[in-house]
Each structure stands twice: as structure tokens, then as C-alpha cells.
Design an enzyme around this catalytic site. Sequence first.
Site, PDB file in Angstrom:
ATOM      1  N   THR A 968       0.911  -1.304   0.137  1.00  0.00           N
ATOM      2  CA  THR A 968      -0.153  -0.029   0.174  1.00  0.00           C
ATOM      3  C   THR A 968       1.192   0.959   0.563  1.00  0.00           C
ATOM      4  O   THR A 968       0.518   2.466  -0.661  1.00  0.00           O
ATOM      5  CB  THR A 968      -0.989  -0.414   0.650  1.00  0.00           C
ATOM      6  OG1 THR A 968       0.049  -0.080   2.524  1.00  0.00           O
ATOM      7  CG2 THR A 968      -2.048  -0.562   1.131  1.00  0.00           C
ATOM      8  N   CYS A 969       2.080   1.026   0.414  1.00  0.00           N
ATOM      9  CA  CYS A 969       2.758   2.054   0.676  1.00  0.00           C
ATOM     10  C   CYS A 969       3.556   2.771  -0.964  1.00  0.00           C
ATOM     11  O   CYS A 969       3.914   3.835  -1.557  1.00  0.00           O
ATOM     12  CB  CYS A 969       4.457   2.153   1.311  1.00  0.00           C
ATOM     13  SG  CYS A 969       5.159   0.989   0.899  1.00  0.00           S
TER      14      CYS A 969
END
EC number: 2.3.2.26
Length: 1001
Positions: A968-969
Amino acid sequence: MIKSLNERDNFLNRLREMEHKREKDEKQEKAARKVQKFWRGHRVQHNQRLLFRAEFDAVSDRQRGLEETIKMAQLLVNFYETNKDEERLVMTLSELVKLKTSDKEFEKRIRETQRLLLARCCIKFLKNATENTIFFHIFRYLEDYVTCHSKLFEASSKLGLFNAEFHLLEALIGKPTGKTVERASLNPRILQLLTRIFETFVNPSRSTSVSVNVANRLLKTICVNITDLNFSNYILYYIKDHIKPTSPNFTNLFEAMKSVDILNNWKVRPEIAETASLRLQSIFVSQIVHVSNTQSEDVKQYFNSLAVFLEHHSKIMRSLNVKEDLSEFGRLRTSVNNHLKQYCEEMLISNEFRRAACIYANLPGVQVETIISLRKYFSQFLDLLAASNTFVEALYAFIARLCPNGEFDPIDAKSPKVNALELFCNCLNKRVSSVADSDFVPTDIFVDFDHTVEFLRDVSIKLIHLMFPTMARGDLYSGNLKEKMYKAETDWKDVTESVFSILGAIYQKDIRLKYFPEEFWTNHGREVLSGIGEHRRMPRRRMPNGRLQIERTMDTEFVERLAAIYEMDSDSENDDEDEDNNLPAVLRRAICVMKHIPFIVPFMDRVKLFTRLLNQDKEKHYTSTFGMGFNGPSVTVRRDQVYMDAFETFAPKMQGDKVNDLKSMVRVKMVNWAGMNESGIDGGGIFREFLSELLKTAFNVERGFFTFTESKLLYPNPTAPFLLGVDCLAHFQFIGRMIGKLIYERQLQEVRFAEFFIAQIFETDKNKDVDLQHMKSFDPIIFKHLKALQKMNNRELDELQLDFSVVTSDMGLVRNVNLKPNGSKFRVTVENVHEYVRLYVNYHLKQRIASMVDAVRKGISEIISIEWMRMFAPHELQIMIAGYEEVFTAKELRKFCELRFAAGTQDINYEEMFWDVIDKLSNDDKKALLKFVTGCSRAPVDGFKSIQPRMGVLVIPSSDDELPTSATCMNMLRIPKYSNRTKLEEKLRYAINSGAGFELA
């Protein structure tokens, strides 16, 4: 030689002296002859008077019949002298009046010249009158023989009749004992005299046609010759009470008042002209008390004349240069003049003026120019003007006729059409604000409502350009640049603010009613933020320390100045006025738009600008924290206790409050259900999931913080204080901080707030009422009942036995709450039902949740400036928090998502299969996919293009047993290259809906 020259000079001097002596002797001789001639004439006249007087006495001593009386009248005018012949005059006039009474035809026996000569004797008599003078016979003669004939009346007025009459009046009044300026009571004798002086204007049975010239002389006497206190205390109020538009000869008196030229015709000194002007104005405005009781044409004539009259005398007052008189007389005159000014102002704001103005505004063919000229006074009862369809439509027609395209010239700032526009906006604003949303019918507001609003929308932009004009190149180097800029802004400020105000009122109503098409407010065809760009440079200017300012872009300056204005308190908006004046016009226009009418800027443009404000704030915060070696806070939370763990860390505290940490990049470490740290390093994705889950918990109605309306919209639970106890407001402030962080990071949350709640959070006016329309989403049944209440009559309301109180039940605690002080003692009636509805709505939608709203507001403001949100409407703020409810399509996502194969060889068939699977996912699955990849289930407001880093899909060679994972980063989805479509769809659905932490990452 010299001797001869001296003799010559002496000779010439003697000749000159002799010439002077001869001229002097001639003058003395002429003067002596003139004196002798005058003396001889005087002796002859004196002797003649004696003869006439003796003959008069002889005739008067006999039995006085008709012929004797005529003879007495003929003789008297030849010898009459004041202080000698008053009794003879009174006796003669008495006989003449008796004869006229007994024989109406007798009047014809007295020639007009004879009557006028007797009138001159009367004038001499009155000029020498005292308070003990008996004036009955004098006035009876004048009434029967002189003033009853227009020609003789005019001739006698030239001889000074009015001056003589008012001399008698002042003699009767006597010398003032004090200096008090107030209405005095009229004793019978003074009242009788005033009635006789003004008889041609107050007595219809004895009225004679009076010319404008006669009326002019009367006015001059009153306004110039009467002492100050006698005018202000006696004459003014007599005229006010007794002379009316229906009085005889009022037309010519009115015409005389309108046409008087004090400076040129009356030829008086400036200090006298000031007093005369004020007296004339006070007489003119006194008629206001009678105007409303006259015919429509009289009302129209009066108001049309009043506007011109006041403007004319205003110019006179401005042109006079009166020096201050500090003498006792001067101070008294100043005091009386100030009283007259106050009297005029009071008359122009009186109830009588209000009634007459209402009649005038509703007359067909009303002159717009008149009301514009008198707008200072009409604006005090704007509700009456606004209620007049006749006037408002005439006003708009006047504007449309003079400026059909809404174009104004810089020199038009004080013109009637600009004043008309300002007044029209104020009237329209009054109409819009007085109509509840539920009763809103556009054509009831104004017959051409849609076109009018469009006209005002476009005019607002043009007015901004006039407020902040682009100066000519020559002005940029002149010394009066600031003065010109200040003058332009000041000249156009009032009308521009009026246009802003009505547009804002209509826009707020449109937000709730959705009346206009979605793009209406921005469909003006103007680039209102034109010239604001990254590459345009600001002109450098010298700082107070003498150094040149660092070169800045127009865009940077605009964002910084806008942020400063939003942060600025309303009472300090001009603190930086000098610096504002140095801004380019294009920048000042853009700031003005964003400050007052941001809704004419497209929503996405405002979103971009808001993002710039956030980025600037983040940059400042980064400089002050990370610049000193601070790497941002970290927090560890349990996945099943996200809310409470976060509350322990970021809740408001007296000491050790970590609210400032929320402006930094918070790194989150998750602990799973087994008590183990989840794998993965937070590069932003874990925090996004953390914030999403935290707010999801906070907004869960089962937690008690929030509850639903009937329309399933969230708002603070009124019973929360009973559920949460002393920590209630701390929880709401914490939730506010998290909402602020959500907005600060431009993250979205699936939540639908009640509009009355979100509007109160970001509303700058805390005293603003909640509109009844909001009750429709809160409780449709109550909304329906409240609407019905407003239409009930007194009998129906009385049957309901309603008072200004409500019964509430909070966690079993039943209370009776007054909606206003001692509300339970006030019954609801037709007169106050609207107040009841307003208080009822405010109590349920505002008062019950006020403390919690304030706490949420405070929490948000600790992270992000509430003022920055002023550029958005409540429904737009909902979008800023929750995004659009529409779910993305595969086509939209594919446009801004890069798909790669780890093996390096593209497989077009697999790529197409993947996107087809995405396209066929349900809406819930699409949201789950987006949350799985980015940590947020909603697409950004401005689209996938704003996601940083850009979304990506990496296809890795693997077996069919592995599940898709995400980073997700990095906003990246890692998906194995499955053998078939079924396997791909099955594994993808399982992964995104598993609810697992970062074990899958």
C-alpha cells in the site's frame, strides 16, 4: 531765471486753490438749496397733513354715514403717521368693515388704489405694533378689502405685508425667557394671529388664489426674518399641523418651496443661507405627516419633488463656507440649526414616512430615480421596498435599460444605475432570506429569477475588475498609484458587496434545494483565476530593511496571501493593507473571488487550490520539525483495538498532548489478533488503513458517538454525554482531530454526514439558524408536522395546546426544556408560530449537539484551518471527506494504472483478462480492491491521476496456490499469473475480502 520759474509755480498754485474754493462754494450752495427745498417740502407736507387731519377730525365728529366713511378713508392715507394716527386708522377701518358687512356691494365704492394705500397704512401700523396692540380691525380690513383679491394681495406683499404681520407675531410671543429648542404651546391670541396670517392656506371659505411669487415672499419672511426660537418653537409646528396638501393654495406654496433659489433670488449671506435652507427643508419634510392621507398622484408628486429638493439643498449646504460664530447669538443659532437637522432626519425615518413610502413604492409608474436618491431613508425599511413587486420590477427594468449587458464604466461608481443595482440586490436579498426552503418558489422571489441570478453572477466578476483595475503604465510610476487603487476599491466596494451578499444567499439556498443545474455557478465563461500560474513572476519590491524581496511566482504569492487572509480575524483584515496595495490587480481579483464568492470557481479548481494550501502548510511544518532532525511520530495499535489505542495516544491532554505530531507523517505498527507484530514497514499505506479503520469504528452507531437520521445520515448522538460521561467531549475532539488528519492527508472515508451537522462544523457564523429544510432528512414526519403548523389558524393551534417547550428523554431521563426563557408560559399562536418552528428546529438540530459539534470543530481546527474550508459548500465538504459515491470503472483505473510483468514479456491476453475481471467485480469488491491496494476504499476526488505514487499492477510468475498481495505504501498490487480466469477471479476476491492484515503483503 530761477526767480521767474518760482513765480510761475506760485501763480499756478493760486489758480488751483481758487478753483477748489469755487467748486466747494458751489457744492455748499447746492446742498443749501437742497436742504431748503426739502425743508419747504416738509413744511408744506406737514401743513397739508395738519389740514387733512383737521378735515378728517371734522368729518369723523359728524354723524358718520357711507359718504363720510369714504371721505375719511380718502383723507387718512394723506396724513397717516405712526404713533399719531393709530386710533384714526382703526376707527376708519372699523367703519369700512361695518359697511362691507351690511352691504356686500359697498366694496366697489373703494378704488383699488385707495385700498392699497390703506393697506400700506396697516403695514406701518403692524410694524410699530407691541404685545398690547389690538389687531382685530386691521386684519378684518385686510381680509375684506385686500387679501381677498389676488392682485391686491400680491401688491401688498411687495410692500412688506408678511414682514409686518410676523413683526406683530413676535411682539405677541415676546422675548424668549430661555434657550430651549422645543415645541411651545400656542395661547389663543397667538393661535388666532397665526390663523389670520395663514388664512389663505388654512381657510377654504376665505381663500384667495395666491401666486407663486406671493408664496415665495411668505417663505422668505419665515425663513430669513423670523428669530430662531420663534420659528423652531412656534411657526414650524403650526405649519406642520395646519397646512396640508389638501389645503387651499398648497399647490403654489409647494411650487414656491421647490423653486426657491436662496443664494441667487433671496441674496442672503452664507450664514443666513444655511439657516434659511434648514428652515425650508424642515417645512418641506413636515408635509410627510399628511402625504399618506392624500391621493396617489399627490403622493407621487411629493416624493418625486422631495428627492430633487433634498439634493438641491444638499448642494447648497456643501457650497457654503460658514465661519463659526462663538457669540451668544451665534451659539443659539447653531443650536437651533442642529435641532432642525435632527428634526428633518426624524421626519425622514418616522412611521408617517414609512407609510407614505410604502404607498409610493407600490404606485404604478414609480420613479426609480426618486427612491435611488432617497435610498438612505428608504433602506431603513427595506422590507417594505422588497415587498413591492411594482418597485422591484421597475428597479430591475431601470438597471437593464441603462446597462443591458451589465457593463459599467470606471466613472459610474456613484451613478444612479450603480446605486440602483445595490438597492436591487438588497431588496432581492431581503426576499430570499425571508422565504423558507420549503416555501421557495423562484417566480415569487422575482418574476425573471433565473435570468436575474445569471445577470448578477456575471456582473459580480465585472465589478471585481472595476474594484481592482489594471493601471495604465504611466500610473505605475506616478506618485498617486496607491491613492487611485484605494479610490477604485472604495468607490465600488458597497455595490460589489451587495452583489456578493445576494449571490451568497441564493447559493446557500441552492445548495439545499438543488434548484440550478450543477454547472450553473461556474458557467460564466470567465477564467476568474486567470494570470495565476507557476511561471508568472511577481514584481520584486524593496523590503523595509532596504533589501529586495526574493523573487516569487504569482502562484506562490497567491496561495500564501490567501492562506493569510483565511487565517486573519475579521477585525484585522486591513492590517496588511499597504502590502495588499502592492499586489498586482490580477492577484487581488483572484483573492477577492476566493474570499467572497468562491463558488463561481469550478469545484476541481478549488480542490487544486486547497491542495496547494495543504502542501504549503506541510512544507512549513516539515521545515520547522524535520529540519531539526525530527523523523515523525510512531504508534503501535492492536488491530482489534485501533480506536482506543489511538485515543490513548492522540486524545487531548493537559500535558503531553501529541496533537502537533498529527501534522507529521505518522508511522503505524499493527499488532494482529494473535498479539504478533504484522510484517511490513509503514510507508503510508498502513497509516491509511489505520486511519480508515479508526474512523470506521468512531462512526459506528453502536459505539454511541454518532447516530442516524431517518435518511441514514450521521450526526452526533445527543445522548452521548450520558453514555460516555466526562470523557465525551474529549472523544469528539479526538474524532475531530482524526477527521482533520483525514482531510490533511487528502484521504477519503466512506461516511455520509447529515448536512446540518457538517454545515455547523465549518460554519463561521455560530448564531446562524438551521433551516427547516434540514428537518426533512432528520425526521420527515416532524418536518411535515412543522410545515402544517405554519399554515394553521389560531383555533387549530389552540386545540393543540402547544407552548414554547419540548419534552426530551435521554437514557430514561425525561425533561421539559424551554425553547426560550419561560417558554412553557407562552402559547403558540399564528403570530409566533414561525418563531416556534425556528426554535424547535434549532433545538433538535443545533442546540442538543452544540457542545459535541464545537468539540469536533476544535479538533479539526487543531490540524487544519477551518477557514480554509470556507471555499467549499457543505455538500462539497462531504465530497472532500468521503469522495464521490460512484464506484470507479475499470476503464478509469486502467488509464492511470501501469501493469507490468515481472518476467519482462508482456502477455496481452492475460492483461485483457485481468482488466475484464476488474470490470466485472461488484461495487463492494471494487471498493475492497481499492482499499487493499491503496489503504482507502474511495477514489480521490480529483481522480486516480492524483494518487502518488502512481498505482501499479505487477504480474509475477507463481503457482495457482498463492494469493495476491499488495504494497500500500507503493499503491501496488502483486498478482500471480494464474492459469485461468476462474482462478484469477477467485484468488483476487478472497484476498481483497479476507480482512487480513499485512501478513499477505
